[in-house]
Design a protein around this motif. Structure first.
Motif, PDB file in Angstrom:
ATOM      1  N   UNK A  92     -27.051 -64.139 -33.777  1.00 38.23           N
ATOM      2  CA  UNK A  92     -26.515 -65.428 -34.188  1.00 38.23           C
ATOM      3  C   UNK A  92     -26.419 -65.468 -35.708  1.00 38.23           C
ATOM      4  N   UNK A  93     -25.638 -66.393 -36.259  1.00 39.56           N
ATOM      5  CA  UNK A  93     -25.568 -66.513 -37.725  1.00 39.56           C
ATOM      6  C   UNK A  93     -26.945 -66.741 -38.354  1.00 39.56           C
ATOM      7  N   UNK A  94     -27.809 -67.494 -37.690  1.00 39.44           N
ATOM      8  CA  UNK A  94     -29.150 -67.745 -38.222  1.00 39.44           C
ATOM      9  C   UNK A  94     -29.974 -66.459 -38.238  1.00 39.44           C
ATOM     10  N   UNK A  95     -29.842 -65.631 -37.205  1.00 35.82           N
ATOM     11  CA  UNK A  95     -30.567 -64.359 -37.160  1.00 35.82           C
ATOM     12  C   UNK A  95     -30.054 -63.409 -38.235  1.00 35.82           C
ATOM     13  N   UNK A  96     -28.745 -63.389 -38.447  1.00 37.68           N
ATOM     14  CA  UNK A  96     -28.175 -62.560 -39.509  1.00 37.68           C
ATOM     15  C   UNK A  96     -28.749 -62.981 -40.850  1.00 37.68           C
TER      16      UNK A  96
END
Length: 304
Positions: free
Chosen positions: A157-161
């Motif tokens: 996800x963008x947050x994980x990236x």
């Protein structure tokens, strides 16, 4: 049986401090100490296993990686080896420290276990030798380059990236410490052709590599293996040395979603020899900087 004598440990204080706390290293050094004391006491691993009522394989994992260390086990083994009460108490305190998480473990929600171990070992080593085939090593990536290559994993996800990139940037702090490891990087020429976010991002990444290559503890060399009899090395290799600690050299091998750590002498010798062979196909550090500057200029022209 050995005679009790003063405990001799490497200087571990830095790995117990809050900012540098490193439970992986504390456990591995303590495991190595237990092996040394067992051997000094003239005791076989099988007999030590009897003390803990476990298998010799468990003793091996405990001594080589510090796996399964507890206060009770450490106290029981050192007592059987004839160590003094004060030395046993000092080692028990190390076990307690090793139970506290390291700084990087606040990223456990996105951090694979094998990467957890690599960060811990890199933080404690004195020399890092690495060969990369497709990507700039994480320790030398710019934030934008790291973001682009991390986004290439569609399951994140963008947050994980964002969290993985933030972790990667924090890992780079070790290169600016007063006791920074010597970093020796071999980059295959293919790395320069990997898109890495487009011409602008790649140009800025190359400019960063040029700047980092000016640091006295960082050596950067490009390899070109075009000889039909030259070595074919398709995957990255990282070789770690621990000159100030009683830890064996370690080779780290990574693929898409997993990694292996090798620390047997024969295995490490084989990979060190491979890295030495690749040097025969590498440009000098000075020529490497010239090649990087030329590539950066060509990317600048393309982005105009």
């Amino acid at each position: 049986m050995s005679v009790a004598r003063p405990l001799h440990l490497p200087d571990l204080e830095v790995f117990r401090e809050p900012g540098r706390h490193n439970p992986t290293v504390l456990r591995r050094v303590l495991g190595a100490l237990l092996r040394q004391r067992r051997e000094a006491a003239g005791m076989e691993a099988q007999r030590a296993a009897g003390i803990l009522q476990c298998s010799p394989a468990t003793i091996s994992r405990l001594e080589t990686q510090g796996l399964g260390l507890t206060e009770r086990k450490v106290a029981a083994l050192l007592s059987a080896y004839g160590e003094s009460e004060s030395d046993i108490a000092a080692c028990v305190l190390l076990v307690r420290d090793a139970d506290r998480p390291g700084w990087w473990q606040r990223y456990d929600d996105v951090l694979p276990k094998w990467l957890d171990a690599l960060i811990a070992l890199q933080d404690a080593c004195s020399v890092i030798r690495t060969y990369e085939v497709q990507l700039v090593p994480g320790l030398l990536q710019t934030k934008e380059y790291a973001t682009c290559v991390t986004r290439g994993r569609p399951y994140l996800t963008p947050e994980q990236v964002e969290r993985l990139v933030r972790l990667r940037m924090e890992r780079q702090d070790l290169l600016w410490r007063s006791d920074a490891p010597n970093l020796w990087v071999l980059l295959h020429e293919w790395v320069l052709e990997t898109p890495g976010g487009g011409p602008r991002v790649m140009r800025e990444q190359l400019e960063h590599l040029i700047k980092m290559a000016e640091q006295p503890h960082i050596t950067l060399q490009l390899t070109q293996v075009r000889d039909q009899y030259g070595p074919v090395v398709a995957n990255p290799i990282t070789y770690l040395r621990f000159d100030q600690l009683s830890l064996p050299d370690t080779v780290y091998l990574e693929d898409l979603e997993d990694a292996r750590f090798l620390d047997r002498r024969s295995e490490c010798d084989r990979y060190r020899s491979m890295l030495d062979t690749l040097l025969n196909y590498a440009a000098s550090p000075e020529d490497t900087v010239r090649l990087l500057k030329a590539k950066a200029r060509s990317l600048q022209a393309r982005s105009l």
